[in-house]
Design an enzyme around this catalytic site. Structure first.
Site, PDB file in Angstrom:
ATOM      1  N   LYS A  84      36.025  31.641  40.649  1.00 60.08           N
ATOM      2  CA  LYS A  84      36.086  30.196  40.864  1.00 60.08           C
ATOM      3  C   LYS A  84      36.233  29.444  39.547  1.00 60.08           C
ATOM      4  O   LYS A  84      35.632  29.810  38.542  1.00 60.08           O
ATOM      5  CB  LYS A  84      34.836  29.743  41.623  1.00 60.08           C
ATOM      6  CG  LYS A  84      34.728  30.363  43.009  1.00 60.08           C
ATOM      7  CD  LYS A  84      33.440  30.003  43.718  1.00 60.08           C
ATOM      8  CE  LYS A  84      32.247  30.702  43.111  1.00 60.08           C
ATOM      9  NZ  LYS A  84      31.020  30.526  43.912  1.00 60.08           N
TER      10      LYS A  84
ATOM     11  N   THR B  49      26.893  18.794  43.843  1.00 64.92           N
ATOM     12  CA  THR B  49      27.476  20.137  43.864  1.00 64.92           C
ATOM     13  C   THR B  49      26.509  21.201  44.389  1.00 64.92           C
ATOM     14  O   THR B  49      26.843  22.380  44.390  1.00 64.92           O
ATOM     15  CB  THR B  49      27.917  20.537  42.440  1.00 64.92           C
ATOM     16  OG1 THR B  49      26.777  20.461  41.561  1.00 64.92           O
ATOM     17  CG2 THR B  49      29.010  19.605  41.933  1.00 64.92           C
TER      18      THR B  49
ATOM     19  N   GLY C 150      24.930  23.804  46.452  1.00 58.78           N
ATOM     20  CA  GLY C 150      25.342  24.623  47.577  1.00 58.78           C
ATOM     21  C   GLY C 150      26.840  24.795  47.756  1.00 58.78           C
ATOM     22  O   GLY C 150      27.281  25.354  48.763  1.00 58.78           O
ATOM     23  N   THR C 151      27.641  24.356  46.791  1.00 54.72           N
ATOM     24  CA  THR C 151      29.093  24.459  46.954  1.00 54.72           C
ATOM     25  C   THR C 151      29.557  25.920  46.993  1.00 54.72           C
ATOM     26  O   THR C 151      30.461  26.269  47.758  1.00 54.72           O
ATOM     27  CB  THR C 151      29.833  23.712  45.839  1.00 54.72           C
ATOM     28  OG1 THR C 151      29.291  24.100  44.571  1.00 54.72           O
ATOM     29  CG2 THR C 151      29.692  22.216  45.996  1.00 54.72           C
ATOM     30  N   GLY C 152      28.933  26.770  46.177  1.00 54.73           N
ATOM     31  CA  GLY C 152      29.319  28.180  46.183  1.00 54.73           C
ATOM     32  C   GLY C 152      28.987  28.863  47.499  1.00 54.73           C
ATOM     33  O   GLY C 152      29.784  29.641  48.036  1.00 54.73           O
ATOM     34  N   CYS C 153      27.814  28.559  48.042  1.00 57.27           N
ATOM     35  CA  CYS C 153      27.423  29.105  49.345  1.00 57.27           C
ATOM     36  C   CYS C 153      28.400  28.667  50.427  1.00 57.27           C
ATOM     37  O   CYS C 153      28.846  29.469  51.257  1.00 57.27           O
ATOM     38  CB  CYS C 153      26.022  28.631  49.721  1.00 57.27           C
ATOM     39  SG  CYS C 153      24.733  29.038  48.530  1.00 57.27           S
TER      40      CYS C 153
END
Length: 239
Positions: free
Chosen positions: A173, A205, A207-210
């Site tokens: 990412k 931002t 929790g964006t990866g989850c």
């Protein structure tokens, strides 16, 4: 109805972890199941406390789901310790679960650590070779490889190096790299592909990866191609 299983930690504020994953699965019409790995006391501002669940308990959670529901995709989030990583890897092998999307959560957006060095080593040795896709951000990729990533050129080399660790694909990412656009790099056996999206100027931002990895798993569960799943997930996150 297609079923996706998340194996991750709990976020009581609902923005990350299994809570974010289950919301995302539901958004795309996929039935969500969840096996908890750890409990946190956190909100969008930071992590205050972490309690790991026993590895055998995590294994039995996954077993209970696998023996009852047809799991069409599985994603992992915060795993917390080497024994938990190994328990999850054993469950994936024992119950032939997949495709597996590994989000190698190591540090919360607030900067709080969620994975120690022994667990990082276990992740590389036990879980990455079982992964259909691994979705690290820049800092996670740096820890997995032990080398800095300063720009897009470094990121391209890192994506291919991560692919050599055993997963079928890597989505490195680009949210933490400089530039007007966020460029995610998808590395597969066929080479590299760039997925660009306008960088969103926001502090929200958490929790964006989850959410991204859960959205990818939600699209893999019905049998969509990897590239289509990444495109749809990235568009959803941008919106």
């Amino acid at each position: 109805m297609r079923v996706a299983l998340t194996v991750a930690g709990s976020d009581p504020s609902g923005g990350a972890g299994v809570q974010a994953d289950l919301k995302t699965f539901s958004r795309f019409g996929v039935y969500g199941a969840a096996a908890l790995t750890l409990l946190t006391v956190q909100n969008t501002l930071g992590v205050r406390r972490v309690e790991l669940l026993p590895p055998d308990f995590v294994y039995e959670e996954i077993r209970a789901v696998a023996e009852d529901l047809p799991v069409h995709a599985l994603k992992t989030g915060a795993l917390g310790s080497a024994p938990i990583v190994e328990a999850v890897a054993k469950a994936v092998r024992d119950f032939r679960l997949g495709p597996v999307v590994v989000d190698p959560v190591m540090v919360a957006k607030s900067g709080d650590p969620l994975l120690g060095e022994e667990a990082v080593a276990a992740l590389k040795e036990a879980l990455l070779p079982l992964a259909f896709l691994v979705t690290p951000n820049r800092m996670e990729a740096e820890r997995l490889l032990g080398s800095p990533i300063r720009d897009l050129g470094d990121a391209e080399e890192a994506a291919m190096a991560l692919l050599a660790l055993g997963p079928k694909a890597v989505l490195l990412k680009g949210g933490h790299l400089p530039g007007a656009e966020s460029v995610d790099l998808l590395a597969t056996g066929e080479g590299l592909r760039r997925f660009s999206a306008p960088r969103v100027a926001t502090r929200n931002t958490h929790g964006t990866g989850c959410t991204l990895s859960a959205a990818i798993a939600a699209h893999l569960a019905p049998g969509h191609s990897l590239e289509a799943a990444v495109l749809e997930a990235q568009a959803y996150l941008t919106r």
